[in-house]
Design a protein around this motif. Structure first.
Motif, PDB file in Angstrom:
ATOM      1  N   LYS A  29       0.841  -1.204   0.000  1.00 50.35           N
ATOM      2  CA  LYS A  29       0.000   0.000   0.000  1.00 50.35           C
ATOM      3  C   LYS A  29       0.878   1.257   0.000  1.00 50.35           C
ATOM      4  CE  LYS A  29      -3.411   2.214   3.009  1.00 50.35           C
ATOM      5  NZ  LYS A  29      -4.358   1.993   4.111  1.00 50.35           N
ATOM      6  N   GLN A  30       1.894   1.204   0.821  1.00 53.49           N
ATOM      7  CA  GLN A  30       2.796   2.358   0.944  1.00 53.49           C
ATOM      8  C   GLN A  30       3.693   2.497  -0.294  1.00 53.49           C
ATOM      9  OE1 GLN A  30       4.686   2.370   4.831  1.00 53.49           O
ATOM     10  NE2 GLN A  30       6.362   3.581   3.958  1.00 53.49           N
ATOM     11  N   ASP A  31       4.303   1.384  -0.687  1.00 58.50           N
ATOM     12  CA  ASP A  31       5.325   1.453  -1.733  1.00 58.50           C
ATOM     13  C   ASP A  31       4.750   1.622  -3.142  1.00 58.50           C
ATOM     14  OD1 ASP A  31       6.954   1.011   0.381  1.00 58.50           O
ATOM     15  OD2 ASP A  31       7.489  -1.044  -0.145  1.00 58.50           O
ATOM     16  N   VAL A  38       0.124   0.618 -14.103  1.00 58.72           N
ATOM     17  CA  VAL A  38      -0.274  -0.794 -14.189  1.00 58.72           C
ATOM     18  C   VAL A  38      -1.413  -1.016 -13.201  1.00 58.72           C
ATOM     19  CG1 VAL A  38       2.005  -1.679 -14.845  1.00 58.72           C
ATOM     20  CG2 VAL A  38       1.425  -1.497 -12.422  1.00 58.72           C
ATOM     21  N   ASP A  39      -2.261  -2.022 -13.471  1.00 59.87           N
ATOM     22  CA  ASP A  39      -3.254  -2.434 -12.481  1.00 59.87           C
ATOM     23  C   ASP A  39      -2.581  -3.415 -11.532  1.00 59.87           C
ATOM     24  OD1 ASP A  39      -5.302  -0.902 -13.512  1.00 59.87           O
ATOM     25  OD2 ASP A  39      -5.987  -2.471 -14.883  1.00 59.87           O
ATOM     26  N   LEU A  40      -3.007  -3.393 -10.286  1.00 60.67           N
ATOM     27  CA  LEU A  40      -2.361  -4.213  -9.257  1.00 60.67           C
ATOM     28  C   LEU A  40      -3.394  -5.102  -8.570  1.00 60.67           C
ATOM     29  CD1 LEU A  40      -0.341  -1.238  -7.760  1.00 60.67           C
ATOM     30  CD2 LEU A  40       0.681  -3.176  -8.990  1.00 60.67           C
ATOM     31  N   LEU A  41      -2.981  -6.320  -8.240  1.00 61.84           N
ATOM     32  CA  LEU A  41      -3.896  -7.275  -7.610  1.00 61.84           C
ATOM     33  C   LEU A  41      -3.106  -8.183  -6.691  1.00 61.84           C
ATOM     34  CD1 LEU A  41      -6.731  -8.833  -7.689  1.00 61.84           C
ATOM     35  CD2 LEU A  41      -5.696 -10.239  -9.462  1.00 61.84           C
ATOM     36  N   ALA A  53      -8.685  -6.667   2.654  1.00 60.12           N
ATOM     37  CA  ALA A  53      -9.604  -5.777   1.917  1.00 60.12           C
ATOM     38  C   ALA A  53      -9.798  -4.472   2.680  1.00 60.12           C
ATOM     39  CB  ALA A  53     -10.949  -6.471   1.706  1.00 60.12           C
ATOM     40  N   GLU A  54      -9.958  -4.577   3.989  1.00 59.55           N
ATOM     41  CA  GLU A  54     -10.147  -3.367   4.808  1.00 59.55           C
ATOM     42  C   GLU A  54      -8.912  -2.476   4.736  1.00 59.55           C
ATOM     43  OE1 GLU A  54     -12.961  -2.456   6.691  1.00 59.55           O
ATOM     44  OE2 GLU A  54     -13.790  -3.997   5.380  1.00 59.55           O
ATOM     45  N   THR A  59      -7.367   2.160  -1.982  1.00 61.36           N
ATOM     46  CA  THR A  59      -6.131   2.147  -2.767  1.00 61.36           C
ATOM     47  C   THR A  59      -6.426   1.558  -4.147  1.00 61.36           C
ATOM     48  OG1 THR A  59      -5.383  -0.119  -2.297  1.00 61.36           O
ATOM     49  CG2 THR A  59      -4.884   1.564  -0.631  1.00 61.36           C
ATOM     50  N   ALA A  60      -5.409   1.557  -5.010  1.00 61.18           N
ATOM     51  CA  ALA A  60      -5.605   0.997  -6.358  1.00 61.18           C
ATOM     52  C   ALA A  60      -5.248  -0.489  -6.395  1.00 61.18           C
ATOM     53  CB  ALA A  60      -4.756   1.771  -7.347  1.00 61.18           C
ATOM     54  N   ILE A  61      -4.966  -1.072  -5.245  1.00 61.96           N
ATOM     55  CA  ILE A  61      -4.602  -2.501  -5.231  1.00 61.96           C
ATOM     56  C   ILE A  61      -5.872  -3.334  -5.033  1.00 61.96           C
ATOM     57  CG2 ILE A  61      -3.157  -4.288  -4.190  1.00 61.96           C
ATOM     58  CD1 ILE A  61      -1.330  -2.054  -3.123  1.00 61.96           C
TER      59      ILE A  61
END
Ligand code: PEP
Length: 254
Positions: A29-31, A38-41, A53-54, A59-61
């Motif tokens: 989340k930080q880094d 790019v999309d992140l998952l 999830a919480e 965020t975009a992750i």
């Protein structure tokens, strides 16, 4: 490199307790806060999905499950359904990973049912396909993939198929340190895209994101992602440390 936005996905498999998962997700989340090209998952074990999830909310992750069962609820001890994953905060789910196929016996018919269940639950499935070393050495990779993919997507209408992602994961490259060469990955993924063109049409094929998976590391990500038909990665081992996952995500932000 294509115009499709890459997806960089981490499959944590049977790793990370809840506190460990929270620690890893917190670092990502930080880094990766500024990583928007790019999309992140991430796909943690089931028990960590909701707390992660919480933590990642806002965020975009994105969050994904590693598998699902095709029934929504009922007497199916040990199973987790699509609606449950959705309610836990998932947007994606991996379907047909070779470990599910080889260790847990998921046949193509099972994979097909799971794919349909994932779509019915409003999840984005990542359908994993890939050949064994034996098939590659026998030079029957394409025939194998044609049959496997055809069975896995059987009966899926155009509108549903437009919502899936594919991960090409040669079994001989998973967790072995033997990565497919960029050329092998690129050629095979172009073939997979052509199969979608045959089954559906050019629009479906061109928009389909096809990830590569199999010993992706920070030092090979860049050359792999440079292939036209490599639209991101499904990463096992290298997704378990924040540093290597972050470096792969950054190398893929061309
Ligand atoms: C995977 O299991 O999906 C995978 C690609 O693993 P690894 O990156 O460890 O080869």
């Amino acid at each position: 490199m294509s115009t499709r936005k890459p997806l960089i996905a981490g499959n944590w498999k049977l790793n990370k307790s809840v506190p460990e998962a929270m620690e890893l997700a917190g670092s990502l989340k930080q880094d990766l806060a500024d990583c928007d090209r790019v999309d992140l998952l991430v796909c943690p074990p089931y028990v960590a999905l909701h707390p992660v999830a919480e933590l990642l909310r806002g965020t975009a992750i994105a969050l994904g499950g590693q598998d699902l069962f095709w029934e929504d609820f009922g007497a199916f001890t040990g199973a987790i359904s699509g609606p449950m994953l959705k309610a836990a905060g998932c947007s994606h789910v991996i379907v047909g990973h070779s470990e599910r196929r080889e260790i847990f016996g998921d046949s193509d018919e099972v994979v097909n049912r799971k794919l349909k269940a994932a779509l019915a639950a409003g999840l984005t499935p990542i359908l994993c396909v890939g050949e064994t070393l034996e098939k590659r050495e026998q030079k029957v990779t394409k025939e194998f993939l044609r049959k496997q993919l055809g069975a896995d997507i059987k009966g899926l209408e155009r509108e549903l198929i437009s919502r899936i992602l594919v991960a090409y994961e040669p079994i001989w490259a998973i967790g072995t340190g033997m990565t497919a060469t960029p050329r092998q990955a690129g050629e095979t993924q172009r073939f997979i895209r052509d199969l979608f063109r045959e089954h559906y049409d050019g629009g479906i094929a061109e928009n389909l994101r096809i990830l590569y998976g199999g010993s992706v590391k920070p030092d090979n990500a860049r050359t792999l992602i440079s292939e036209e038909d490599v639209d991101g990665f499904l990463i096992g081992g290298a997704s378990l440390q924040a540093d290597s996952f972050v470096r792969i995500a950054r190398s893929s932000s061309l």
